[in-house]
Design a protein around this motif. Structure first.
Motif, PDB file in Angstrom:
ATOM      1  N   VAL A  12       0.834  -1.200   0.000  1.00 54.62           N
ATOM      2  CA  VAL A  12       0.000   0.000   0.000  1.00 54.62           C
ATOM      3  C   VAL A  12       0.873   1.257   0.000  1.00 54.62           C
ATOM      4  O   VAL A  12       0.566   2.238  -0.683  1.00 54.62           O
ATOM      5  N   ARG A  13       1.996   1.210   0.725  1.00 55.02           N
ATOM      6  CA  ARG A  13       2.876   2.389   0.746  1.00 55.02           C
ATOM      7  C   ARG A  13       3.382   2.697  -0.658  1.00 55.02           C
ATOM      8  O   ARG A  13       3.433   3.849  -1.073  1.00 55.02           O
TER       9      ARG A  13
ATOM     10  N   LEU B 195       0.665   4.323  -2.565  1.00 49.88           N
ATOM     11  CA  LEU B 195       0.414   5.697  -2.116  1.00 49.88           C
ATOM     12  C   LEU B 195       1.428   6.659  -2.739  1.00 49.88           C
ATOM     13  O   LEU B 195       1.081   7.769  -3.149  1.00 49.88           O
TER      14      LEU B 195
ATOM     15  N   GLN C  33      -1.427   9.758   4.546  1.00 45.39           N
ATOM     16  CA  GLN C  33      -1.871   8.368   4.748  1.00 45.39           C
ATOM     17  C   GLN C  33      -0.673   7.453   4.952  1.00 45.39           C
ATOM     18  O   GLN C  33      -0.692   6.555   5.785  1.00 45.39           O
ATOM     19  N   GLU C  34       0.380   7.723   4.209  1.00 51.28           N
ATOM     20  CA  GLU C  34       1.581   6.902   4.351  1.00 51.28           C
ATOM     21  C   GLU C  34       2.152   7.063   5.766  1.00 51.28           C
ATOM     22  O   GLU C  34       2.590   6.091   6.393  1.00 51.28           O
TER      23      GLU C  34
ATOM     24  N   LEU D 289       0.557   4.802   8.208  1.00 51.88           N
ATOM     25  CA  LEU D 289       1.036   3.410   8.134  1.00 51.88           C
ATOM     26  C   LEU D 289       2.402   3.237   8.784  1.00 51.88           C
ATOM     27  O   LEU D 289       2.769   2.156   9.209  1.00 51.88           O
TER      28      LEU D 289
ATOM     29  N   ASP E 221      -9.813   9.142   5.501  1.00 53.81           N
ATOM     30  CA  ASP E 221      -8.494   8.692   5.044  1.00 53.81           C
ATOM     31  C   ASP E 221      -8.171   7.333   5.654  1.00 53.81           C
ATOM     32  O   ASP E 221      -7.560   6.482   5.017  1.00 53.81           O
TER      33      ASP E 221
ATOM     34  N   ASP F 266     -10.106   4.668   3.909  1.00 52.80           N
ATOM     35  CA  ASP F 266      -9.488   4.452   2.611  1.00 52.80           C
ATOM     36  C   ASP F 266      -8.259   3.537   2.750  1.00 52.80           C
ATOM     37  O   ASP F 266      -8.045   2.639   1.936  1.00 52.80           O
ATOM     38  N   LEU F 267      -7.484   3.768   3.801  1.00 54.33           N
ATOM     39  CA  LEU F 267      -6.308   2.925   4.055  1.00 54.33           C
ATOM     40  C   LEU F 267      -6.726   1.492   4.333  1.00 54.33           C
ATOM     41  O   LEU F 267      -6.126   0.547   3.837  1.00 54.33           O
ATOM     42  N   SER F 268      -7.775   1.354   5.155  1.00 52.10           N
ATOM     43  CA  SER F 268      -8.274   0.034   5.491  1.00 52.10           C
ATOM     44  C   SER F 268      -8.665  -0.704   4.204  1.00 52.10           C
ATOM     45  O   SER F 268      -8.331  -1.862   3.992  1.00 52.10           O
TER      46      SER F 268
ATOM     47  N   ARG G 243      -7.576  -0.191   1.166  1.00 53.35           N
ATOM     48  CA  ARG G 243      -6.378  -0.543   0.392  1.00 53.35           C
ATOM     49  C   ARG G 243      -5.687  -1.773   0.974  1.00 53.35           C
ATOM     50  O   ARG G 243      -5.247  -2.655   0.245  1.00 53.35           O
TER      51      ARG G 243
END
Ligand code: PEP
Ligand code: MG
Length: 559
Positions: free
Chosen positions: A62-63, A66, A88-89, A92, A141, A144-146, A148
């Motif tokens: 995911v990183r 992003l 967002q990064e 994480l 956000d 959205d991360l979840s 991804r």
């Protein structure tokens, strides 16, 4: 309806043609993982490290995505918007978050997917409970991360619609406006959807982008797999999955013939004014929402832009855009149509379209609630930013400003008075033309009083049908009531044209692009149509074959 052709693997799907044209591509099956339950299973101690590794790999994946997205968005919308992905990064990378993931995994002993859901749901909830609005917004956000991470854990490469590879046929249960913001003609060659009535927003977008689309195909997501070869025929409403060599040859032949026909027609259309057989001039304009659309509209020979929908711009940013940013977007998008007739619609949000920065409260009947101008009246800063932008841009481009979802006289009076106020404050004398969208029966029946405030009207038959027929345009269960060529709708159109007198009236809903309906619209007094850019050549061609005075008057036809 599904019909197995008998040949191994090849499958013909029959639905409804929603956006015309033919395409061939590879399926990308779009599933919103947050809306589905993922498997919950308990793990034992020996599996903890494996699940930790899975989560770590998903985070790394995911990183990477992003970083790619941040670069792409920076190029498209600037540094500020790209910042969202970098923030967002940072989440994480936050040691607290990593610690919390490990804690839940070790104490609850559940699989990686459930750990991600639990931790990120909790983080989002914590933010949403805060008093600080900026931090509350970060809850999205986190969601959205979840999403991804879950996609990555499921082995689905962390695709979002903005990352689709070239030659993709998008296969979806239902596309929402926020999903469609990222559809692009350069990557998506076709769309197959389980739910997509002809007036659904996804359908409109597909048509405007010139992307063939078939809707109303049940169990699509169970039938088609990512990577399948798909042939789409949006004109007949059929699709072939994993076609045989013969089917592919037939498709390619028909595709080439259609392309040649269009090229010949487009040449004629750009050079000649569009007149009926009896010499009545009709202006054929395009509905657009981006520079890409405006370019296509010009290539297709449109006489101007009859409807610039601004929602995608406002929905694609995470923060409220400034008047300067909106003006820059408009200038850049409209450049290919410089010197032509251009009508820009003020933001029509509410109902199913909600920018996250506005935090519009949920409503019991969203389509009958705050929408369009009602929202603009409620959020003065939103109206102000748009009016300042259009005032600025109108000094270079001769634009008209359309007010969406008008119901009562004060909707129009309010916007007009704001426009005058800001123009005076900015020292602007040359005002843009101002127009009212006629999309409610109340507005259609009030033309005599509305015309005192405006320079033109534009009839949005999609919403006019929804509100006249009391059938939601996005609701497949009442599709049979959504009859946009019903005599009731045609009567309202005829009434608007008649009552408007010398005030110009255009039709910009989907009805305007229906070749079979064009004679009735012209006989009802309409002299301007605005349609999806890709339909312009066909509509111009059709107008040239019509003799208006040939027929009985419209009222007799509607009986
Ligand atoms: C309409 O309602 O017909 C229209 C043109 O507006 P939209 O489809 O964007 O709601
Ligand atoms: Mg509308």
């Amino acid at each position: 309806m599904k019909k197995d052709t008998g040949k191994r693997k090849m499958l013909t799907l029959i639905g409804k043609g929603v956006s015309p044209g033919m395409a061939q591509g590879k399926a990308f099956v779009y599933k919103d993982v947050l809306l589905r339950d993922s498997e919950l299973y308990l793990i034992d101690e020996s599996q903890i490290n494996d699940e930790k590794t899975r989560i770590k790999e998903a985070i790394d994946d995911v990183r990477k995505c992003l970083t790619i997205d941040a670069k792409r968005i920076e190029g498209k919308l600037g540094k500020q918007s790209a910042g969202i992905f970098l923030a967002q990064e940072a989440i994480l990378l936050d040691p607290q978050v990593v610690k919390e993931i490990e804690r839940v995994l070790e104490t609850e002993m559940i699989n990686a997917e459930q750990v991600v859901r639990t931790v990120f749901r909790m983080l989002a909830r914590r933010l949403r409970d805060l008093d600080n609005e900026v931090l509350r917004e970060r809850g999205d956000d986190i969601d959205d991360l979840s999403r991804r991470l879950l996609l990555s854990l499921a082995g689905i490469h962390a695709h979002s619609l903005e990352n689709l590879p070239a030659n993709t046929v998008l296969v979806a249960r239902r596309l929402l406006p926020s999903d469609t913001v990222f559809l692009s003609r350069s990557s998506t060659v076709g769309v197959l959807a389980e739910f997509a009535g002809p007036a659904a927003h996804a359908a409109l977008l597909a048509r405007e982008l010139g992307i063939p689309c078939v809707g109303g195909v049940p169990d699509l997501l169970e039938t088609v797999h990512s990577g399948d070869i798909v042939l789409v025929d949006g004109t007949t409403g059929t699709a072939v999955i994993n076609p045989s060599r013969e089917a592919l040859q037939r498709h390619n032949k028909a595709f080439d013939e259609a392309r040649k026909r269009r090229e010949t027609m487009a040449c004629v259309n750009t050079v000649e004014r569009t007149e009926t057989v009896d010499g009545i001039g009709v202006s054929i304009m395009a509905n657009v929402r981006s520079r890409e659309d405006v370019e296509l509209a010009m290539e297709c020979g449109a006489d101007g832009i009859g409807l610039f929908r601004t929602e995608p711009f406002f929905l694609s940013t995470k923060h409220f855009p400034s008047d300067k940013a909106f003006a820059t977007f408009l200038r850049d998008s409209l450049e290919p149509a410089r010197g032509r007739h251009i009508d820009v619609r003020l933001l029509d949000i509410g109902a199913d379209k909600n920018p996250i920065y506005l935090h519009l409260p949920p409503e019991p009947d969203p389509f009958l609630g705050r929408r369009g101008v009602r929202v603009l009246r409620e959020y003065p800063e939103l109206l102000e930013a748009q009016l300042r932008a259009v005032l600025e841009v109108s000094q270079e481009f001769g634009i008209g400003v359309l007010i969406p979802m008008v119901t009562v006289e004060s909707d129009v009076a309010h916007v007009v008075s704001r426009l005058h106020k800001f123009a005076a404050g900015m020292g602007i004398r040359k005002l843009p033309r101002i127009g009212a969208m006629i999309e409610t029966p109340a507005a259609a029946l009030s033309i005599a009083s509305l015309k005192a405030y405006v320079d033109f009207f534009s009839i949005g038959t999609n919403d006019l049908t929804q509100y006249t027929m009391a059938a939601g345009r996005e609701n497949p269960l009442v599709a049979e009531y959504f009859i946009d060529d019903h005599p009731a709708i045609l009567r309202l159109i005829e009434l608007v044209a008649k009552e408007a007198g010398s005030t110009p009236v255009s039709v910009c809903g989907e009805l305007a692009g229906r070749i079979d309906m064009i004679p009735k619209l012209l006989r009802a007094g309409i002299r301007s149509l605005s349609v999806a850019a890709a339909l312009v050549p066909d509509v111009k061609f059709a107008v040239r074959t019509i003799k208006i005075e040939d027929s009985e008057n419209y009222s007799e036809i509607a009986e």
